[in-house]
Design an enzyme around this catalytic site. Structure first.
Site: not given
Length: 335
Positions: A176, A277, A307
């Protein structure tokens, strides 16, 4: 999350529900500020275990700059074989945790557990970097902290790394926001002179990129429990320099204000994306942009991955993720 929640293990369903509620209702205040005190209270921290291996891995913390709270946790897999340390040769991964540049730390339990798994399963010596957080410390502090750790290891590796660590097979990795950091660490390394570290590859795990444009996946998955669009907008506002928008060169890395990397010696990149995601369209653009710039880049997509799936070893994509990362690393190290 468009996937039926019943398809997920109950622990994952419970975590996502609690995370979404806590973040939106308790941590992110209505005026847009961050409740740091509550966030720190809820973020369970772990201690290093330098003398007693946990699941075959020892951990040690090293401080570089107390004023900046800049430190890293070293994960060293212990091999129970007849060989000596000098005969074992494993890669080094500089790892950057995610959470939107604004929360978590290298010793947060979620990321500590992940780094233990990576060290053991890949295997690799992991250097998990604790960088400063926004909004108290805005961009570019995080990039400065990350590269200062890389330079410290390049200069002082004999003092901190185990004998089995091979800096000629070094990778930068992150999930991320940490995936964003990993890209920019490779960018900085390509413009700098490192004497002992050879950066072999970048492992970008669902990297956090963005821009002013709204992509199809952001709109379709706008109510995702981890990275809904209103939350990512808030994260960018908290992180980017005052007065900047999401087309800043650190967020929209191949956008209108980005750095031209076509002439830079950039390491090979593995981009890992999930079909559930909201950020996947930006990640695909990253992959396509690197290809267009003539860089070696690989894309792996797990259709049913949400995610932060990599934090949950109970989901089926986790074992695929480990295999794909290991295969990428082996390919780069065999050259």
């Amino acid at each position: 999350m468009s996937q039926n929640s019943a398809d997920l293990p109950w622990k994952v369903r419970l975590f996502t529900s609690l995370f979404s509620f806590t973040y939106k209702v308790m941590i992110r205040r209505s005026d847009g500020s961050l409740n740091r005190l509550l966030l720190n209270f809820l973020d369970y921290k772990t201690s290093p275990s330098p003398d007693k291996p946990i699941d075959g891995v020892t951990t040690t913390d090293f401080t570089i700059d107390e004023d900046r709270n800049l430190w890293f946790r070293l994960y060293n897999p212990v091999f129970r074989t007849s060989t000596t340390d000098n005969e074992v040769n494993i890669p080094v991964i500089f790892y950057f945790h995610g959470s939107g540049f604004i929360c978590m730390a290298a010793n947060s339990k979620l990321f500590d557990d992940l780094c233990y798994r990576l060290a053991r399963l890949l295997p690799a010596v992991i250097i998990s970097v604790n960088y400063r957080l926004a909004p108290e410390h805005r961009c570019p502090c995080q990039y400065e902290d990350g590269f200062d750790v890389i330079k410290f290891i390049d200069k002082s590796y004999l003092e901190v790394l185990p004998n089995q660590a091979n800096l000629k097979h070094s990778f930068v990795a992150g999930d991320s926001a940490g995936g964003n950091l990993a890209h920019h660490m490779a960018l900085k390394a390509s413009k700098s002179e490192l004497f002992n570290i050879k950066l072999t590859g970048v492992i970008a795990i669902q990297p956090f990129f963005g821009g002013e444009e709204r992509t199809g996946s952001e709109i379709k998955l706008s109510r995702d429990p981890f990275v809904p669009m209103d939350t990512t907008d808030w994260m960018w506002r908290s992180f980017l320099p005052e007065g900047s928008n999401r087309d800043h060169q650190v967020s929209n890395v191949l956008g209108p204000n980005s750095v031209d990397i076509s002439e830079l010696k950039f390491p090979a990149v593995l981009v890992i994306i999930g079909g559930l995601d909201p950020l996947q369209d930006w990640q695909k653009r990253y992959y396509e942009g690197l290809k267009k710039s003539g860089k070696e880049v690989y894309l792996v997509e797990y259709v049913n991955a949400f995610h932060s799936f990599y934090l949950f070893p109970c989901v089926p994509e986790f074992s695929l993720f480990i295999k794909d990362v290991k295969d990428f690393m082996q390919k780069q190290m065999s050259r």
